[in-house]
Design a protein around this motif. Structure first.
Motif, PDB file in Angstrom:
ATOM      1  N   ASN C 262      78.855  61.439 -87.177  1.00  0.00           N
ATOM      2  CA  ASN C 262      78.769  60.253 -88.019  1.00  0.00           C
ATOM      3  C   ASN C 262      79.420  59.043 -87.365  1.00  0.00           C
ATOM      4  OD1 ASN C 262      77.329  60.521 -90.327  1.00  0.00           O
ATOM      5  ND2 ASN C 262      78.967  61.512 -91.470  1.00  0.00           N
ATOM      6  N   LEU C 264      79.770  58.504 -84.166  1.00  0.00           N
ATOM      7  CA  LEU C 264      78.876  58.038 -83.100  1.00  0.00           C
ATOM      8  C   LEU C 264      77.741  57.210 -83.700  1.00  0.00           C
ATOM      9  CD1 LEU C 264      78.463  61.177 -80.791  1.00  0.00           C
ATOM     10  CD2 LEU C 264      80.056  59.289 -80.581  1.00  0.00           C
ATOM     11  N   VAL C 265      77.180  57.711 -84.789  1.00  0.00           N
ATOM     12  CA  VAL C 265      76.081  56.998 -85.443  1.00  0.00           C
ATOM     13  C   VAL C 265      76.523  55.598 -85.844  1.00  0.00           C
ATOM     14  CG1 VAL C 265      74.658  56.937 -87.513  1.00  0.00           C
ATOM     15  CG2 VAL C 265      74.933  59.071 -86.280  1.00  0.00           C
ATOM     16  N   LEU C 268      76.882  53.265 -82.792  1.00  0.00           N
ATOM     17  CA  LEU C 268      75.621  52.891 -82.167  1.00  0.00           C
ATOM     18  C   LEU C 268      74.746  52.051 -83.086  1.00  0.00           C
ATOM     19  CD1 LEU C 268      75.482  54.055 -79.354  1.00  0.00           C
ATOM     20  CD2 LEU C 268      73.310  55.045 -80.009  1.00  0.00           C
ATOM     21  N   GLN C 300      67.553  62.926 -96.344  1.00  0.00           N
ATOM     22  CA  GLN C 300      67.770  63.134 -94.908  1.00  0.00           C
ATOM     23  C   GLN C 300      66.479  63.002 -94.110  1.00  0.00           C
ATOM     24  OE1 GLN C 300      69.855  66.838 -94.744  1.00  0.00           O
ATOM     25  NE2 GLN C 300      71.798  65.884 -95.269  1.00  0.00           N
ATOM     26  N   ILE C 301      65.353  63.197 -94.790  1.00  0.00           N
ATOM     27  CA  ILE C 301      64.088  63.100 -94.061  1.00  0.00           C
ATOM     28  C   ILE C 301      63.785  61.646 -93.725  1.00  0.00           C
ATOM     29  CG2 ILE C 301      62.346  62.834 -95.874  1.00  0.00           C
ATOM     30  CD1 ILE C 301      61.133  65.432 -94.299  1.00  0.00           C
ATOM     31  N   GLY C 304      67.133  60.545 -90.890  1.00  0.00           N
ATOM     32  CA  GLY C 304      66.958  61.056 -89.528  1.00  0.00           C
ATOM     33  C   GLY C 304      66.083  60.145 -88.691  1.00  0.00           C
ATOM     34  N   PRO C 305      64.823  59.914 -89.100  1.00  0.00           N
ATOM     35  CA  PRO C 305      63.946  59.033 -88.328  1.00  0.00           C
ATOM     36  C   PRO C 305      64.498  57.614 -88.161  1.00  0.00           C
ATOM     37  CG  PRO C 305      62.650  60.331 -89.830  1.00  0.00           C
ATOM     38  CD  PRO C 305      64.082  60.619 -90.148  1.00  0.00           C
ATOM     39  N   LEU C 307      67.571  56.787 -87.710  1.00  0.00           N
ATOM     40  CA  LEU C 307      68.499  56.859 -86.576  1.00  0.00           C
ATOM     41  C   LEU C 307      67.734  56.858 -85.259  1.00  0.00           C
ATOM     42  CD1 LEU C 307      71.127  59.473 -87.782  1.00  0.00           C
ATOM     43  CD2 LEU C 307      71.230  56.991 -87.849  1.00  0.00           C
ATOM     44  N   ILE C 308      66.658  57.649 -85.224  1.00  0.00           N
ATOM     45  CA  ILE C 308      65.876  57.738 -83.991  1.00  0.00           C
ATOM     46  C   ILE C 308      65.297  56.370 -83.636  1.00  0.00           C
ATOM     47  CG2 ILE C 308      63.871  58.811 -82.908  1.00  0.00           C
ATOM     48  CD1 ILE C 308      64.369  61.193 -84.856  1.00  0.00           C
ATOM     49  N   VAL C 311      67.873  54.107 -82.136  1.00  0.00           N
ATOM     50  CA  VAL C 311      68.162  54.448 -80.745  1.00  0.00           C
ATOM     51  C   VAL C 311      67.038  53.950 -79.830  1.00  0.00           C
ATOM     52  CG1 VAL C 311      68.427  56.333 -79.120  1.00  0.00           C
ATOM     53  CG2 VAL C 311      69.555  56.442 -81.329  1.00  0.00           C
ATOM     54  N   LEU C 312      65.800  54.157 -80.272  1.00  0.00           N
ATOM     55  CA  LEU C 312      64.678  53.833 -79.391  1.00  0.00           C
ATOM     56  C   LEU C 312      64.453  52.330 -79.267  1.00  0.00           C
ATOM     57  CD1 LEU C 312      61.974  56.520 -80.230  1.00  0.00           C
ATOM     58  CD2 LEU C 312      63.590  56.451 -78.341  1.00  0.00           C
ATOM     59  N   PHE C 313      64.592  51.602 -80.373  1.00  0.00           N
ATOM     60  CA  PHE C 313      64.120  50.220 -80.335  1.00  0.00           C
ATOM     61  C   PHE C 313      65.184  49.152 -80.564  1.00  0.00           C
ATOM     62  CE2 PHE C 313      60.449  52.831 -81.662  1.00  0.00           C
ATOM     63  CZ  PHE C 313      59.713  52.676 -80.493  1.00  0.00           C
TER      64      PHE C 313
END
Lengths: 389, 306, 330
Positions: C262, C264-265, C268, C300-301, C304-305, C307-308, C311-313
């Motif tokens: 958490n 780290l999240v 970032l 959470q569904i 999760g995305p 967070l992804i 990170v990606l964009f």
């Protein structure tokens, strides 16, 4: 005549509107819906909602609004959510808590804010004893109750050499202490395993070497599945029988364990085959509504709603007079699916406890049937430490 | 003495279970330099699909194949959609994105299969036991796990050391540009390697399902142990994964068995059982700290991981 | 044009945040929603820990996956001391603990700092993935230690008998406690801000990029990195002490690896290497959780995305977007 009739109809409508305007009683249900323990909270909710169905969309004739949220089995998150419901939504009545650690984080805080808290499951020793509270009620059990019953039953069966197994945390120790409180024979060994342990080969090898008369274990959730599967694979099920509290043997878990669970004895305060009218109706309607057999937790959720309903009926849904509402809760005037039910001085149940056996039901699924009633009107061991009278 | 041998065997078998998980992880880790927390989710997908197929069809082999296939497909989709954007990134980004994937997959499984754990039975032809140590029957299924583990490691070793694909993999690990210049489609190669790693995670999942609870989040308990294994062994080294897995399996098992009675030699029983068990659950992390204190790159670690 | 205002935009983003946070209790009173204070207060405490983590992770590239250990140690120090004080139980040498924040929080920082010293001494010899994993291992040690700590509730956790007192004054006042946490966050942020720009900070940042060159210049980065790690650990311990007061409850999940994740999240999500970003990150994550949990039990569904995607964009995180091109420079 015609205008008269419509006048009456209008009056009835107005009356209904007036009732509807009396805002429904908000019930905060912060429960565990995610994580591997998520099905427990889900079952409690299903039982609770069934009771509302049975009340015709109401509880005790009073409109209720149930606010359900997931606590993620995280005490910090749970506490935040409970605080929000109390401070922002004006909730005066909370329920839902599944796990003891979440209870210890949320219950004292909610009580401090003057809220009624009714636990449908978790029953840690502290809340039954020294930190009991006039506005806290537990409808399910005190954590040690089932173990105490099993200790008594195992002794009654003349087994005098038992191997004990539990995870290495205080609840694990409490459960084994509960067993030993009523068990009179010899303890072959008392072994504590790691939290969330996956592999039990080493413990099973030691059990085989110790040759005890029986194994008593408290391993909730996934740990219990792991142990039971591996125990059966090791071929010990026939020679050294397993005993435990019902936490590893509700209908959901025994079906996840499969064949290996057959014949295991476990103790609980409820079973689907208990013979009383309330239970028959509950089991039949639950199975019809949800397409699955109810678990212990569903039964507790149902009783929680019924208890709340009985108190709402007695006070006409008015929570502004806490003394009256509390007195109505204490009276516990509802038909429990367990049959006999009343509260002790510490607001924990005084109830009968049974030993059940895992068998294959008519539908091919595994289920539990009552083998014996071990305790009649059993009270927990911490009631004396509670200052409530 | 017999009991000690049996416990060693138990430790060995636990090590092999970890190794099945670790082999896929270390492959991906070593070759793509990618830290994948969602490896546990692939393990879970393997177990769920395997258990479902076994329950429907009654065939363990079919379940095994479907579980591996499902994990491999999920892994390749994951690689194409997300992972390939992360190869050049910080480990921090990789940790975070795959942390998000864990949340996603755990919830997805709950939505598809429900919150309840599901059943997976031991195949009938493996549910007996053999007396490999006289007087002590050992479950056949656990022996099967050891055999499968040994086979997987053997095949992986052959694949990487003896085949053209393995040569590309080894070359790709050390030099992306050169291998690209040789006309090998490096993107496709990476997708395939990731799929292979995922497939191994799925295999571990199906093999673990008969003796573990098949439930949402089942991957995480074993994931951390797996990371401990590959870090001790040295990231990217198959040899290291074998050594790490066996070390952790044996240390954990023997610790659980012998630390509590050992503590009882000095302490009163209640305190001893508490301290002994606590030490046993910390043992593997202490082992890991000790190994890294002496060898910061793990037992067989090379240039990777930094 | 936007680039010309890059620096200004970062300043504006910082100022808006701080003024907004200072006004939260006023807003809460205006809209009669006391929960707003409770919620933001919790975010401030997580922000404090995240700022401390950003200090070593952003500037020194020490990716700690075990900061929850220090968080938990700080929280448990307060919990244990206050339990002993409330029940008048001797803790050590007949001392019965304390409920005084000045002492308890200082001890919390000392103990977490001490553990950070031990962890740092071993883990800073490694780098990259090994560092991530060894910090995780040390956090797991603390987790299992607390789980088996029967006299303090073990896995069930320990409910405090009340909040600490600060120089004799109780901390039960909601708004008072809020401003205390806010003040501490500002102080920590200012301290680290100055540190980063000092010679000490330049060595840390230099060793991130050119460890060899720093060595050639005669600097051995190890003691610098170790000091930074210990400072970060101690400040995270302080955050833990605050959380124990906020929740009046401590339990081992504070030290779980999910909690480390958490942190780290938060860093970032807010923007690495900015010190202000983590404050945005903490607010955003806790707000998002609040909203999503209330929206669906399958929250959470969605989380999760999200967070992804971040990170990606959105590599600079929220602060990076706000200050357009600022934030993360790697």
């Amino acid at each position: 005549m015609k205008w008269q009739k419509s006048y009456i109809a209008a009056a009835v409508l107005l009356g209904a509107a007036a009732v509807a305007q009396a805002a429904p009683v908000k019930i905060g249900m912060v429960t565990t819906l995610s994580t591997p323990g998520g099905y427990l909270g889900d079952d409690i909710r299903k039982g609770f909602l069934l009771a509302i169905d049975h009340g015709g969309g109401k509880l005790g004739g009073v409109e209720v609004e149930v606010l359900v949220e997931d606590d993620g089995l995280n005490p910090g998150t749970a506490r935040q959510t409970v605080t929000r419901m109390i401070q922002r939504d004006g909730v005066k009545l909370m329920t839902g808590v599944v796990f003891s650690n979440v209870a210890m984080a949320t219950v004292p805080q909610a009580l401090k804010e003057g809220v009624f808290y009714i636990s449908p499951n978790a029953g840690p020793a502290a809340l039954a004893g020294e930190r009991c509270h006039e506005n806290y009620f537990n409808v399910a059990y005190q954590n040690d109750n089932f173990d105490e019953a099993m200790g008594q039953y195992v002794s009654d069966q003349g087994i005098d050499n038992v191997y004990l197994l539990a995870p290495n945390y205080p609840a694990g120790r409490d459960h084994l202490a509960g067993f030993k409180r009523y068990y009179k024979g010899k303890v072959a060994a008392e072994v504590y395993t790691q939290l969330n342990q996956t592999d039990f080969a080493a413990e099973i090898a030691n059990i085989r070497a110790a040759k005890p008369g029986a194994v008593f274990f408290f391993l909730p959730g996934g740990m219990g599945i792991n142990f039971t599967k591996q125990y059966a694979q090791a071929g010990l099920s026939e020679s050294i029988p397993l005993f435990g509290p019902a936490f590893s043997f509700d209908n959901t878990l025994v079906n996840a364990v499969g064949e290996a669970a057959l014949g295991i004895m476990n103790s609980a305060q409820w079973s689907a085959d208990l013979d009383n009218a309330a239970n028959k109706r509950f089991v039949a309607d639950y199975t019809k509504k949800y397409g699955q057999a109810p678990t212990l937790y569903a039964a507790q959720g149902y009783d929680t709603a019924q208890l709340i309903g009985s108190a709402l009926a007695a006070t006409k849904g008015d929570l502004s007079k806490p003394d009256e509402f509390r007195a109505a809760l204490r009276a516990a005037k509802f038909d429990s699916v367990r049959g006999d039910f009343r509260f002790g001085n510490n607001h924990h149940p005084i109830q009968d406890i049974y030993v059940r056996k895992v068998v294959r039901g008519d539908d091919g699924k595994l289920t539990n049937v009552v083998v014996a009633k071990v305790f009649d009107d059993h009270q927990d061991a911490y009631a004396a430490e509670c200052s409530l009278k | 003495m017999q009991l000690f041998l049996e416990q060693m065997l138990n430790g060995l078998q636990f090590g092999v279970t970890l190794l099945l998980m670790a082999s896929g992880l270390t492959l991906v880790f070593g070759i793509m330099n990618l830290i994948n927390l969602a490896h546990g989710s692939l393990f879970m997908i393997g177990a769920y699909v395997g258990a479902t197929v076994v329950a429907r069809s009654g065939s363990f082999f079919l379940g095994l194949i479907c579980g591996m296939g499902a994990a491999a497909i999920a892994g390749m989709v994951m690689e194409v959609a997300i992972m390939r954007r992360l190869y050049r990134r910080d480990h921090l980004d990789q940790v975070l994105a795959t942390f998000g994937l864990i949340l996603f997959f755990n919830e997805l499984v709950r939505m598809v299969w429900g919150r309840q754990p599901i059943a997976m039975s031991t195949p009938a032809w493996l549910s007996g036991s053999v007396e490999i140590i006289p007087g002590i029957p050992y479950p056949e299924f656990r022996l099967a796990v050891i055999v499968v583990g040994a086979l997987v490691i053997g095949l992986l070793y052959l694949l990487i050391m003896r085949t053209r694909l393995g040569m590309w993999i080894r070359a790709g690990a050390s030099d992306r540009e050169t291998i690209g210049a040789l006309g090998v489609n490096i993107r496709l190669l990476y997708t395939l390697v990731f799929g292979l790693g995922a497939c191994l995670a799925g295999l571990a999942g199906v093999m673990a399902a008969p003796f573990l609870a098949v439930q949402s989040g089942m991957g995480e308990n074993i994931l951390i142990l797996t990371f401990v294994v590959i870090v001790i062994g040295g990231i990217g080294s198959i040899k290291g994964a074998v050594a790490g897995a066996l070390l952790i399996g044996v240390a954990d098992t023997l610790g659980r068995v012998y630390l509590p009675p050992l503590a009882a030699l000095w302490l009163p029983p209640a305190a001893a059982s508490n301290l002994g068990t606590s030490l046993a659950s910390m043992l593997i992390y202490l082992v890991m700290a000790a190994v890294l204190a002496v060898r910061p790159q793990g037992l067989f670690g090379g240039a990777h991981g930094s | 044009m936007a680039r010309d205002f890059g620096f200004n935009r970062a300043t504006v983003a910082t100022a808006v945040l701080l003024i907004g946070l200072a006004l939260v209790p006023a807003f809460a009173a205006l809209f009669d929603n006391p929960f707003l204070v409770t919620m933001v207060n919790r975010a401030l405490i997580f922000a404090l820990a995240a700022v401390a983590l950003d200090f070593i992770m952003g500037y020194g590239r020490m990716v700690s996956f075990g900061h929850a250990a220090f968080f938990g140690l700080g929280a448990y120090t307060v919990g244990i001391l206050s339990t002993h004080a409330a029940q008048d139980l001797p803790l050590i040498f007949g001392w019965t603990g304390t409920n005084e924040a000045l002492l308890a929080w200082l001890l919390a920082m000392l103990l977490s700092g001490l553990y950070a010293l031990i962890v740092g001494l071993i883990s800073l010899r490694t780098s990259g993935v090994y560092f991530i994993m060894i910090t995780l291992a040390f956090a797991q040690l603390v987790f299992f230690a607390f789980v088996s700590l029967s006299q303090y509730g073990g896995e069930d956790g320990l409910a405090l008998w009340g909040r600490n007192t600060l120089a004799g004054i109780g901390l039960d006042h909601r708004v008072g406690f809020y401003y205390l946490c806010f003040g501490l966050l500002l102080a920590v942020w200012y301290l680290l801000h100055r540190l980063v720009r000092s010679r000490f900070g330049r060595v840390i940042q230099g060793s991130r990029q050119h460890e060899l060159r720093m060595r050639a210049l005669g600097y051995n980065p190890f003691p610098y990195k170790l000091t930074a790690f210990v400072i970060s650990g101690a400040l995270t311990g302080l955050a833990g002490a605050l959380l124990a007061n906020n929740n009046e409850f401590v339990d081992p999940s504070l030290t779980s690896w999910m909690q480390s994740g958490n942190f780290l999240v938060i860093v970032l999500l807010g923007g690495l290497c900015s010190l202000v970003g983590p404050i945005y990150g903490a607010l955003a994550l806790l707000l998002m959780e609040e909203v999503l949990i209330a929206m669906t039990e399958h929250w959470q569904i969605i989380l999760g995305p999200v967070l992804i995607l971040v990170v990606l964009f959105f590599r600079g995180g929220i602060f990076g977007v706000l200050s357009a091109g600022g934030g993360r420079h790697d």
